[in-house]
Scaffold this motif. Structure first.
Motif, PDB file in Angstrom:
ATOM      1  N   ALA A  34       0.287  -1.219  -0.425  1.00  0.00           N
ATOM      2  CA  ALA A  34       0.104  -0.217  -0.043  1.00  0.00           C
ATOM      3  C   ALA A  34       0.636   1.023   0.081  1.00  0.00           C
ATOM      4  CB  ALA A  34      -1.227   0.210   1.456  1.00  0.00           C
ATOM      5  N   PRO A  35      -0.085   2.023  -0.779  1.00  0.00           N
ATOM      6  CA  PRO A  35       1.299   3.505  -0.689  1.00  0.00           C
ATOM      7  C   PRO A  35       0.754   3.953   0.732  1.00  0.00           C
ATOM      8  CG  PRO A  35      -0.617   3.822  -1.861  1.00  0.00           C
ATOM      9  CD  PRO A  35      -0.764   2.363  -1.758  1.00  0.00           C
ATOM     10  N   PRO A  36       1.745   5.048   0.722  1.00  0.00           N
ATOM     11  CA  PRO A  36       1.387   6.323   2.707  1.00  0.00           C
ATOM     12  C   PRO A  36       0.175   6.295   2.555  1.00  0.00           C
ATOM     13  CG  PRO A  36       3.202   6.611   1.497  1.00  0.00           C
ATOM     14  CD  PRO A  36       2.831   5.873   0.499  1.00  0.00           C
ATOM     15  N   ALA A  37      -0.592   6.824   4.222  1.00  0.00           N
ATOM     16  CA  ALA A  37      -1.881   6.924   4.047  1.00  0.00           C
ATOM     17  C   ALA A  37      -1.938   8.644   3.579  1.00  0.00           C
ATOM     18  CB  ALA A  37      -2.322   6.959   5.575  1.00  0.00           C
ATOM     19  N   THR A  38      -1.064   9.119   3.293  1.00  0.00           N
ATOM     20  CA  THR A  38      -1.544  10.291   3.204  1.00  0.00           C
ATOM     21  C   THR A  38      -1.096  10.953   1.104  1.00  0.00           C
ATOM     22  OG1 THR A  38       1.401  10.302   2.872  1.00  0.00           O
ATOM     23  CG2 THR A  38       0.563  11.903   4.393  1.00  0.00           C
ATOM     24  N   SER A  39      -0.715   8.986   0.332  1.00  0.00           N
ATOM     25  CA  SER A  39      -1.088   9.387  -0.845  1.00  0.00           C
ATOM     26  C   SER A  39      -2.572   9.328  -1.349  1.00  0.00           C
ATOM     27  CB  SER A  39      -0.318   7.915  -1.541  1.00  0.00           C
ATOM     28  OG  SER A  39       1.422   8.293  -1.306  1.00  0.00           O
ATOM     29  N   GLN A  40      -2.552  10.086  -2.213  1.00  0.00           N
ATOM     30  CA  GLN A  40      -4.248  10.037  -2.592  1.00  0.00           C
ATOM     31  C   GLN A  40      -3.981   9.362  -3.722  1.00  0.00           C
ATOM     32  OE1 GLN A  40      -6.806  10.570  -0.613  1.00  0.00           O
ATOM     33  NE2 GLN A  40      -5.005  11.320   0.464  1.00  0.00           N
ATOM     34  N   THR A  41      -3.380   9.247  -5.137  1.00  0.00           N
ATOM     35  CA  THR A  41      -3.318   8.887  -6.311  1.00  0.00           C
ATOM     36  C   THR A  41      -2.218   8.175  -6.759  1.00  0.00           C
ATOM     37  OG1 THR A  41      -2.531  10.516  -7.160  1.00  0.00           O
ATOM     38  CG2 THR A  41      -5.019  10.410  -7.207  1.00  0.00           C
ATOM     39  N   ILE A  42      -2.727   7.068  -7.502  1.00  0.00           N
ATOM     40  CA  ILE A  42      -1.559   6.920  -7.819  1.00  0.00           C
ATOM     41  C   ILE A  42      -1.624   6.274  -9.537  1.00  0.00           C
ATOM     42  CG2 ILE A  42      -1.371   4.548  -6.185  1.00  0.00           C
ATOM     43  CD1 ILE A  42      -2.857   2.592  -7.931  1.00  0.00           C
ATOM     44  N   SER A  43      -1.184   5.499 -10.189  1.00  0.00           N
ATOM     45  CA  SER A  43       0.194   5.364 -11.236  1.00  0.00           C
ATOM     46  C   SER A  43      -0.070   4.310 -11.799  1.00  0.00           C
ATOM     47  CB  SER A  43       0.930   6.625 -12.611  1.00  0.00           C
ATOM     48  OG  SER A  43       0.416   8.150 -12.040  1.00  0.00           O
ATOM     49  N   LEU A  44      -0.807   3.191 -12.132  1.00  0.00           N
ATOM     50  CA  LEU A  44      -0.634   1.751 -12.486  1.00  0.00           C
ATOM     51  C   LEU A  44       0.042   1.814 -13.987  1.00  0.00           C
ATOM     52  CD1 LEU A  44      -1.146  -0.455 -11.666  1.00  0.00           C
ATOM     53  CD2 LEU A  44      -3.311  -0.794 -12.452  1.00  0.00           C
ATOM     54  N   THR A  45       0.627   0.920 -14.220  1.00  0.00           N
ATOM     55  CA  THR A  45       1.620   0.757 -15.852  1.00  0.00           C
ATOM     56  C   THR A  45       1.573  -0.401 -15.856  1.00  0.00           C
ATOM     57  OG1 THR A  45       3.188   2.369 -15.687  1.00  0.00           O
ATOM     58  CG2 THR A  45       3.803   0.567 -16.872  1.00  0.00           C
ATOM     59  N   ILE A  46       0.532  -1.396 -17.118  1.00  0.00           N
ATOM     60  CA  ILE A  46       0.318  -2.863 -16.984  1.00  0.00           C
ATOM     61  C   ILE A  46       0.925  -2.928 -18.691  1.00  0.00           C
ATOM     62  CG2 ILE A  46      -1.491  -4.778 -18.088  1.00  0.00           C
ATOM     63  CD1 ILE A  46      -2.032  -4.072 -15.197  1.00  0.00           C
ATOM     64  N   PRO A  47       1.535  -3.782 -18.665  1.00  0.00           N
ATOM     65  CA  PRO A  47       2.184  -4.272 -19.726  1.00  0.00           C
ATOM     66  C   PRO A  47       1.309  -4.516 -21.620  1.00  0.00           C
ATOM     67  CG  PRO A  47       3.506  -6.242 -18.690  1.00  0.00           C
ATOM     68  CD  PRO A  47       2.350  -5.042 -17.801  1.00  0.00           C
ATOM     69  N   GLU A  48       1.660  -3.246 -22.512  1.00  0.00           N
ATOM     70  CA  GLU A  48       1.325  -3.780 -23.464  1.00  0.00           C
ATOM     71  C   GLU A  48      -0.773  -3.282 -22.857  1.00  0.00           C
ATOM     72  OE1 GLU A  48       1.295  -6.981 -26.131  1.00  0.00           O
ATOM     73  OE2 GLU A  48       1.634  -8.612 -24.826  1.00  0.00           O
ATOM     74  N   VAL A  49      -0.698  -2.759 -22.378  1.00  0.00           N
ATOM     75  CA  VAL A  49      -2.225  -1.695 -22.088  1.00  0.00           C
ATOM     76  C   VAL A  49      -1.873  -0.702 -21.835  1.00  0.00           C
ATOM     77  CG1 VAL A  49      -4.093  -1.321 -20.777  1.00  0.00           C
ATOM     78  CG2 VAL A  49      -3.296  -3.526 -20.541  1.00  0.00           C
ATOM     79  N   GLY A  50      -0.825   0.345 -21.589  1.00  0.00           N
ATOM     80  CA  GLY A  50      -0.225   1.368 -20.822  1.00  0.00           C
ATOM     81  C   GLY A  50      -0.611   1.747 -19.512  1.00  0.00           C
ATOM     82  N   SER A  51      -0.686   3.300 -19.241  1.00  0.00           N
ATOM     83  CA  SER A  51      -1.568   3.989 -18.303  1.00  0.00           C
ATOM     84  C   SER A  51      -2.353   4.340 -17.601  1.00  0.00           C
ATOM     85  CB  SER A  51       0.238   5.075 -17.503  1.00  0.00           C
ATOM     86  OG  SER A  51       0.017   5.621 -16.260  1.00  0.00           O
ATOM     87  N   PHE A  52      -3.200   3.938 -15.774  1.00  0.00           N
ATOM     88  CA  PHE A  52      -3.618   3.975 -15.366  1.00  0.00           C
ATOM     89  C   PHE A  52      -3.209   5.287 -14.344  1.00  0.00           C
ATOM     90  CE2 PHE A  52      -4.890   0.308 -16.558  1.00  0.00           C
ATOM     91  CZ  PHE A  52      -6.425  -0.148 -17.565  1.00  0.00           C
ATOM     92  N   ASP A  53      -3.411   6.396 -14.895  1.00  0.00           N
ATOM     93  CA  ASP A  53      -2.710   7.554 -14.107  1.00  0.00           C
ATOM     94  C   ASP A  53      -3.978   8.630 -13.772  1.00  0.00           C
ATOM     95  OD1 ASP A  53      -0.399   7.825 -15.348  1.00  0.00           O
ATOM     96  OD2 ASP A  53      -0.833   8.414 -17.339  1.00  0.00           O
ATOM     97  N   GLY A  54      -3.478   9.183 -12.660  1.00  0.00           N
ATOM     98  CA  GLY A  54      -3.659   9.415 -11.201  1.00  0.00           C
ATOM     99  C   GLY A  54      -5.800   8.954 -10.528  1.00  0.00           C
ATOM    100  N   VAL A  55      -5.106   7.534 -10.349  1.00  0.00           N
ATOM    101  CA  VAL A  55      -6.209   6.507  -9.848  1.00  0.00           C
ATOM    102  C   VAL A  55      -6.322   6.940  -8.819  1.00  0.00           C
ATOM    103  CG1 VAL A  55      -7.121   4.336  -9.877  1.00  0.00           C
ATOM    104  CG2 VAL A  55      -5.461   5.117 -12.024  1.00  0.00           C
ATOM    105  N   ALA A  56      -7.715   7.225  -7.749  1.00  0.00           N
ATOM    106  CA  ALA A  56      -7.951   7.763  -6.719  1.00  0.00           C
ATOM    107  C   ALA A  56      -7.832   6.417  -6.069  1.00  0.00           C
ATOM    108  CB  ALA A  56      -9.150   8.869  -6.722  1.00  0.00           C
ATOM    109  N   VAL A  57      -6.884   6.526  -5.177  1.00  0.00           N
ATOM    110  CA  VAL A  57      -7.113   5.536  -4.084  1.00  0.00           C
ATOM    111  C   VAL A  57      -7.564   5.332  -2.802  1.00  0.00           C
ATOM    112  CG1 VAL A  57      -5.496   4.023  -2.588  1.00  0.00           C
ATOM    113  CG2 VAL A  57      -4.418   4.876  -3.985  1.00  0.00           C
ATOM    114  N   GLN A  58      -8.753   4.161  -2.758  1.00  0.00           N
ATOM    115  CA  GLN A  58      -9.918   4.447  -2.172  1.00  0.00           C
ATOM    116  C   GLN A  58      -8.956   4.076  -0.145  1.00  0.00           C
ATOM    117  OE1 GLN A  58     -12.702   1.297  -4.502  1.00  0.00           O
ATOM    118  NE2 GLN A  58     -13.810   2.726  -4.826  1.00  0.00           N
ATOM    119  N   ARG A  59      -9.801   4.214   0.587  1.00  0.00           N
ATOM    120  CA  ARG A  59      -9.011   3.535   1.959  1.00  0.00           C
ATOM    121  C   ARG A  59     -10.797   2.924   2.727  1.00  0.00           C
ATOM    122  NH1 ARG A  59      -3.577   4.093   2.269  1.00  0.00           N
ATOM    123  NH2 ARG A  59      -3.213   5.437   1.505  1.00  0.00           N
TER     124      ARG A  59
END
Length: 189
Positions: free
Chosen positions: A164-189
């Motif tokens: 998990a990212p730190p509790a202070t982190s609100q968004t992530i950018s996920l990278t999947i090969p051959e798919v690309g990047s999902f940028d600025g994804v809000a993390v649910q807690r």
């Protein structure tokens, strides 16, 4: 003879009233339905103008947080980025684009799947369990790849677990090969 006629008339009047109950204050009057002739038995279904499709219903899909085009005519939807405890669970739905006739099987190399914490720019890879196996499903037999079998009728689900990212982190950018990047994804807690 008059006496016989009077007795007979009284008897007939008595019989005529036998089938009826006297109305009292606790019984509500009943409206009689108009007499109708029974409907003839139907030999074929009635024409209603409604066409019924004989296909299986599509599997329910979750609302996407983000969507990217994928390989081999697929669409990849990110449907979950949820932190529970110290684990971030990411769920992906792979589906075929309309008009694609083949049903490919995709293989995603797990060591190339990662996310970046947008607040700290720190990169995280997929978690491994105590035996060194990646915490992802569906795993291919070599345990180093996701094996995603696609179908025309329903999406395929893949789940990947990260630290998990730190509790202070609100968004992530996920990278999947051959798919690309999902940028600025809000993390649910």
């Amino acid at each position: 003879m008059n006496k016989s006629l009077i007795v007979l008339s009284a008897a007939l009047l008595g019989l005529a009233g036998c089938g009826q109950k006297p109305a009292d204050e606790t019984t509500a009057p009943v409206a009689s339905a108009p007499a109708t002739a029974p409907a003839p038995a139907a030999t074929a279904p009635a024409e209603t103008g409604v066409t019924r499709a004989e296909t299986a219903p599509a599997a329910p899909t979750k609302p996407a947080l983000d969507t990217q085009p994928g390989p081999k005519g697929t669409q990849v939807a990110l449907t979950k980025a949820l932190v529970r405890g110290d684990i971030l669970t990411v769920e992906l739905q792979y589906s075929l684009n309309p008009g694609i006739d083949n049903t490919p099987t995709l293989y995603e190399k797990i060591d190339q799947i990662n996310y970046i914490d947008d607040a700290t720019s720190k990169k995280y890879g997929v978690l491994k369990d105590q035996e060194g196996s990646y915490m992802a499903t569906p795993l291919y037999s070599n345990t180093k790849e996701l094996r995603i079998e696609l179908s025309q009728n329903s999406p395929s689900i893949a789940t990947v677990k990260f630290p998990a990212p730190p509790a202070t982190s609100q968004t992530i950018s996920l990278t999947i090969p051959e798919v690309g990047s999902f940028d600025g994804v809000a993390v649910q807690r």
